[in-house]
Design a protein around this motif. Sequence first.
Motif, PDB file in Angstrom:
ATOM      1  N   MET A 104     -17.013 -36.074  57.290  1.00 17.11           N
ATOM      2  CA  MET A 104     -16.694 -37.238  56.476  1.00 17.11           C
ATOM      3  C   MET A 104     -15.329 -37.822  56.824  1.00 17.11           C
ATOM      4  O   MET A 104     -15.108 -39.029  56.704  1.00 17.11           O
ATOM      5  CB  MET A 104     -16.739 -36.864  54.993  1.00 17.11           C
ATOM      6  CG  MET A 104     -18.140 -36.571  54.471  1.00 17.11           C
ATOM      7  SD  MET A 104     -19.197 -38.035  54.392  1.00 17.11           S
ATOM      8  CE  MET A 104     -18.409 -38.937  53.061  1.00 17.11           C
ATOM      9  N   HIS A 108     -17.430 -40.049  60.178  1.00 19.03           N
ATOM     10  CA  HIS A 108     -17.898 -41.172  59.368  1.00 19.03           C
ATOM     11  C   HIS A 108     -16.985 -42.400  59.419  1.00 19.03           C
ATOM     12  O   HIS A 108     -17.496 -43.524  59.534  1.00 19.03           O
ATOM     13  CB  HIS A 108     -18.102 -40.731  57.922  1.00 19.03           C
ATOM     14  CG  HIS A 108     -19.395 -40.005  57.704  1.00 19.03           C
ATOM     15  ND1 HIS A 108     -20.337 -40.389  56.782  1.00 19.03           N
ATOM     16  CD2 HIS A 108     -19.905 -38.897  58.297  1.00 19.03           C
ATOM     17  CE1 HIS A 108     -21.362 -39.570  56.808  1.00 19.03           C
ATOM     18  NE2 HIS A 108     -21.119 -38.646  57.723  1.00 19.03           N
ATOM     19  N   ALA A 189     -24.776 -38.016  60.663  1.00 17.05           N
ATOM     20  CA  ALA A 189     -23.775 -39.021  61.029  1.00 17.05           C
ATOM     21  C   ALA A 189     -24.162 -39.752  62.313  1.00 17.05           C
ATOM     22  O   ALA A 189     -24.091 -40.982  62.392  1.00 17.05           O
ATOM     23  CB  ALA A 189     -22.408 -38.361  61.177  1.00 17.05           C
TER      24      ALA A 189
END
Length: 231
Positions: A104, A108, A189
Amino acid sequence: MPMLLYELVGQDAERPFSPHCWKVRMAIAHKRLAYETRPVPFTGIGAVEGGVSKIVPILRDGDTVVSDSFAIAEYLERSYPDRPSLFGGEGGRALARFVEAWSMQVIHPFIGGSALTDIHAVLAPTDQAYFRQSREQRFGRPLEEVPQGREERLPAFRQSLEPLRAVLDRQLFLGGETPLFADHIVFGAFQWLRVASSFAVLEADDPIAAWFEACLDLYDGLGRKVPAAAA
């Protein structure tokens, strides 16, 4: 009755693109459980299961409704202990939390920013208006400006993946010889980018690219059944 997975889609209901929904698709397949999917646009999330969550994925399994991809994985592991494990034990679950946080924070942001206008392009008009307003508020600038310079930022992004590359250069999956939920987290992802955009971020000889291709073939080619975005 099979479990029901609500997942994010754009104008084409057959092309789910959310990285978090892909984590759960892979997790359910990993557990060898039967399920059905329901496509949900951005502006339709609030109506799912009586407004139980502002985010997808949302899973209904009998009388149980769970949202958030990691919470769903934990639910599946707890509810179906006789099926293949997603974590390989408590230590694997804790490490998957680290992998999720790393993904993340490292993967991301670059993918989300680089593919922003590509994602906008695949949405229905109502969702485009919502997406533009919410993302311009998040990024603090016009939507079209966010991906600018992505090619120049790409080498630094590739370098940031070195910890992942070093592991996958030595073993087939993050889980070792077989995948675990940690693999599904990172796969989600890159699948997000593959489905939504033609922007390529991995070089062909990168061990991460080989791993991603192997992940696309998992579970009877579940990931590959949704074609890559056209160039």
